[in-house]
Design an enzyme around this catalytic site. Structure first.
Site, short mmCIF file in Angstrom:
data_model
loop_
_atom_site.label_atom_id
_atom_site.label_comp_id
_atom_site.label_asym_id
_atom_site.label_seq_id
_atom_site.Cartn_x
_atom_site.Cartn_y
_atom_site.Cartn_z
N ASP A 6 0.84 -1.20 0.00
CA ASP A 6 0.00 0.00 0.00
C ASP A 6 0.87 1.24 0.00
OD1 ASP A 6 -2.87 1.19 0.62
OD2 ASP A 6 -1.44 2.24 1.90
N TYR B 177 3.41 10.17 -0.20
CA TYR B 177 4.45 9.58 0.66
C TYR B 177 5.85 9.89 0.13
CZ TYR B 177 0.57 6.70 2.46
OH TYR B 177 -0.63 6.25 2.98
N LYS C 34 -2.49 6.29 -4.23
CA LYS C 34 -3.57 7.24 -3.91
C LYS C 34 -3.34 8.59 -4.58
CE LYS C 34 -3.69 5.08 0.67
NZ LYS C 34 -2.29 4.62 0.78
N HIS D 170 -7.23 10.01 -1.74
CA HIS D 170 -6.53 9.94 -0.45
C HIS D 170 -7.33 10.62 0.67
CE1 HIS D 170 -2.19 9.58 1.26
NE2 HIS D 170 -3.08 9.41 2.21
#
Length: 294
Positions: A50, A55, A80, A111
C-alpha cells in the site's frame, strides 16, 4: 503457546477482485529504507503493498517490487491521489505508474475527500470529491490502468453522499481509514458493511501520536498468548474483517507482522472493550480536515 501462521486470508472485493487481508504500509517509511522493506516483505510472503503519491517514495516502492523478482500479477498494489491533484486525476495516476514502474495499479484511492487548488491549497469552490470520484470511474471503465477504485478517510456522511449521487454507478471497493481497538468507528463500519465496502485499516498499531501496542492491556494479552503486541492487533483487525496495513522497515518486524493467529473469543471481546475503557484515540488528524464537521 501461540498458533501463529503466515496470514493467507484473502477477501473478494465488491467488483470480484481479490485482495490479501494483510499488506505492507509505506506511510512515513524512511527514504532509503522503504525499497528494501518492500523487497523483504515480498520475498517473505507479502502479496499486498500500500502506497501513495504524497508519501514521496513511489520510486523506491517500484524498485523494491522489481528487485523482489515476484511477478507483478502476484502483487496487489495500491496508490492514492493527493488533494492538490483532484482536477488532473489521469495525469497524476500516470505519474504514479511511471514512478512505480508498472502499467496498472490494483487499487486507486482518493486519499482525502478534500480537493485543493495547488496554488493556494484552499478548497476549490467549483469542484469536490464527487467530481473527482467520477473521473476515477471513467478511468476504471475506459482503461486498464486500475483494477478497482475506492476512497480513503471518508466519513459516513461523505460515503452516503457519494453513494446517493445519480452519476456514481461504481461502488467504491474500500474506504481506507485509521482503525484499531481505540478507533473502531461502529457507525462507519456498519454503513460500509451494508454497502459491501471493505474497511482498510491504516495505523493499526497506532502512530507517532500514540502507540496502541504500548497499552498495558495489549502487552498482557500478547504475553499471555506468547506473541507480540503487533501480532495481537493485526490479528484483531483481520478477525474483524478488515484489510490491515502495518508499516515497518525493520526486517524482523516485517516478517513477524505477517504471522497472525485466531484470537480466543474472550480476547477478541476484551480488545473490543478497550475503546470504552481508555477512550477513543485518533492518531492521524491533519490540519486540512475536520472529521467531526463532515
Amino acid at each position: 503457546m501461540s498458533n501463529l501462521t503466515k496470514s493467507t486470508t484473502v477477501y473478494t472485493l465488491n467488483n470480484g477482485v481479490k485482495i490479501p487481508a494483510l499488506g505492507l504500509g509505506t506511510w512515513q517509511s524512511e527514504k532509503g529504507k522503504v525499497g528494501d522493506a518492500v523487497r523483504i516483505a515480498l520475498q517473505a510472503g507479502y502479496r499486498h503493498i500500500d502506497g501513495a503519491a504524497i508519501y514521496g517514495n513511489e520510486e523506491e516502492v517500484g524498485n523494491g517490487i522489481v528487485e523482489s523478482k515476484v511477478p507483478r500479477d502476484e502483487i496487489f498494489l495500491t496508490t492514492k491521489l493527493w488533494n492538490t491533484k483532484h482536477k488532473e486525476v489521469e495525469k497524476a495516476l500516470d505519474e504514479s505508474l511511471q514512478r512505480l514502474k508498472v502499467d496498472y495499479v490494483d487499487l486507486y484511492l482518493i486519499h482525502w475527500p478534500v480537493a485543493q487548488d495547488p496554488k493556494t491549497e484552499k478548497e476549490y469552490p467549483d469542484w469536490d470529491y464527487l467530481d473527482t470520484y467520477k473521473e476515477l470511474q471513467k478511468i476504471y471503465k475506459n482503461t486498464k490502468k486500475i483494477r478497482a477504485i475506492g476512497v480513503s478517510n471518508f466519513t459516513p456522511k461523505q460515503i452516503e453522499r457519494l453513494l446517493a449521487d445519480k452519476d456514481v454507478d461504481v461502488v467504491p471497493v474500500v474506504n481506507q481509514v485509521e482503525a484499531h481497538p481505540l478507533l473502531q468507528q461502529p457507525e462507519l463500519l456498519e454503513l460500509l458493511k451494508k454497502n459491501n465496502i471493505r474497511i482498510e485499516a491504516y495505523s493499526p498499531l497506532g502512530s507517532t501520536e500514540g502507540s496502541i501496542r504500548d497499552l498495558e492491556d495489549v502487552k498482557k494479552i500478547a504475553n499471555d498468548l506468547g506473541i507480540t503486541p503487533a501480532q495481537v492487533l493485526i490479528s484483531w483487525n483481520i478477525q474483524r474483517g478488515d484489510v490491515v496495513l502495518p508499516k515497518s522497515v525493520t526486517p524482523e518486524r516485517i516478517q513477524s507482522n505477517l504471522l497472525t493467529v485466531e484470537l480466543p473469543k474472550e480476547v477478541f471481546d476484551q480488545l473490543n472493550d478497550l475503546e470504552k475503557k481508555h477512550g477513543t484515540n485518533r492518531t492521524n488528524v491533519p490540519p486540512f480536515f475536520d472529521f467531526d464537521a463532515n
